[in-house]
Design an enzyme around this catalytic site. Sequence first.
Site, PDB file in Angstrom:
ATOM      1  N   ARG A   1      12.782  -6.594 -15.645  1.00  0.00           N
ATOM      2  CA  ARG A   1      13.877  -5.886 -16.310  1.00  0.00           C
ATOM      3  C   ARG A   1      14.124  -4.506 -15.720  1.00  0.00           C
ATOM      4  O   ARG A   1      15.153  -3.892 -15.985  1.00  0.00           O
ATOM      5  CB  ARG A   1      13.599  -5.794 -17.810  1.00  0.00           C
ATOM      6  CG  ARG A   1      13.685  -7.158 -18.452  1.00  0.00           C
ATOM      7  CD  ARG A   1      13.378  -7.149 -19.904  1.00  0.00           C
ATOM      8  NE  ARG A   1      13.462  -8.528 -20.416  1.00  0.00           N
ATOM      9  CZ  ARG A   1      13.209  -8.869 -21.639  1.00  0.00           C
ATOM     10  NH1 ARG A   1      12.866  -7.955 -22.532  1.00  0.00           N
ATOM     11  NH2 ARG A   1      13.306 -10.124 -22.019  1.00  0.00           N
TER      12      ARG A   1
ATOM     13  N   LEU B   1       1.377 -10.021  -2.521  1.00  0.00           N
ATOM     14  CA  LEU B   1       2.598  -9.819  -3.296  1.00  0.00           C
ATOM     15  C   LEU B   1       3.653  -9.190  -2.399  1.00  0.00           C
ATOM     16  O   LEU B   1       3.402  -8.171  -1.764  1.00  0.00           O
ATOM     17  CB  LEU B   1       2.295  -8.900  -4.490  1.00  0.00           C
ATOM     18  CG  LEU B   1       1.106  -9.305  -5.351  1.00  0.00           C
ATOM     19  CD1 LEU B   1       0.781  -8.214  -6.355  1.00  0.00           C
ATOM     20  CD2 LEU B   1       1.355 -10.630  -6.026  1.00  0.00           C
ATOM     21  N   GLU B   2       4.816  -9.787  -2.366  1.00  0.00           N
ATOM     22  CA  GLU B   2       5.954  -9.254  -1.613  1.00  0.00           C
ATOM     23  C   GLU B   2       6.813  -8.491  -2.616  1.00  0.00           C
ATOM     24  O   GLU B   2       7.699  -9.047  -3.241  1.00  0.00           O
ATOM     25  CB  GLU B   2       6.727 -10.393  -0.967  1.00  0.00           C
ATOM     26  CG  GLU B   2       5.865 -11.241  -0.064  1.00  0.00           C
ATOM     27  CD  GLU B   2       6.275 -12.700  -0.041  1.00  0.00           C
ATOM     28  OE1 GLU B   2       7.180 -13.102  -0.810  1.00  0.00           O
ATOM     29  OE2 GLU B   2       5.689 -13.451   0.737  1.00  0.00           O
TER      30      GLU B   2
ATOM     31  N   GLN C   1       1.805 -12.898 -12.929  1.00  0.00           N
ATOM     32  CA  GLN C   1       1.107 -13.956 -13.656  1.00  0.00           C
ATOM     33  C   GLN C   1       0.996 -15.194 -12.776  1.00  0.00           C
ATOM     34  O   GLN C   1       1.869 -15.468 -11.961  1.00  0.00           O
ATOM     35  CB  GLN C   1       1.820 -14.281 -14.965  1.00  0.00           C
ATOM     36  CG  GLN C   1       3.268 -14.666 -14.815  1.00  0.00           C
ATOM     37  CD  GLN C   1       3.958 -14.786 -16.145  1.00  0.00           C
ATOM     38  OE1 GLN C   1       3.389 -15.252 -17.121  1.00  0.00           O
ATOM     39  NE2 GLN C   1       5.223 -14.376 -16.195  1.00  0.00           N
TER      40      GLN C   1
ATOM     41  N   GLN D   1      -7.549 -14.578   2.878  1.00  0.00           N
ATOM     42  CA  GLN D   1      -6.954 -13.250   2.834  1.00  0.00           C
ATOM     43  C   GLN D   1      -7.596 -12.357   1.757  1.00  0.00           C
ATOM     44  O   GLN D   1      -7.856 -12.800   0.652  1.00  0.00           O
ATOM     45  CB  GLN D   1      -5.455 -13.305   2.650  1.00  0.00           C
ATOM     46  CG  GLN D   1      -4.987 -13.867   1.334  1.00  0.00           C
ATOM     47  CD  GLN D   1      -3.511 -14.207   1.339  1.00  0.00           C
ATOM     48  OE1 GLN D   1      -2.817 -14.089   2.328  1.00  0.00           O
ATOM     49  NE2 GLN D   1      -3.023 -14.616   0.190  1.00  0.00           N
TER      50      GLN D   1
END
Length: 168
Positions: A104, A126-127, A146, A165
Amino acid sequence: MSILTKPEILKAIKRGRIAIDPYDPSAVGPGSIDLTLDDKFRVFKRLKTVHDAKKTDYKDITKLVKRKTIVVRPGETILGITLEKVTLASDLCGWLEGRTRFARLGLLIHISASFMQPGISNKQVLEISNMGHTPLRLEAGMRICQFVFQKTVGKAKYQGQFKAQTEP
């Protein structure tokens, strides 16, 4: 193929079919487990052009930094990684999803690589992209995403280049 609910996630953890390290039982929700942000990031270097995206290694165009907090500016993408290492049985796979509270604000947790292969045993890269209009400060240790678990038909084990990784 079915999504695991909280009771099934807890059973799978107890039986060793899902391992989360470190594990926080309070992070298990109705149909997923929250994962936290580690303090390692890759920030993109300012380059004029990447001439051949097929042959470019992301490590060549990013710089690894270690920070407790990082600001993601509007339109900017960085790479982060989860603190938790996730290990799955060969008949479980999963989906890495953002959390509503951040979505949001315009924060994407992954651009397009949300599927986690059966039998993985690694931290999740995470990108992270800020699609909003306001700079966003992220902190190591915050619940950033999540993991949704899914049962597969058949068994497999991921053996690709990112199988071990530990940093973005």
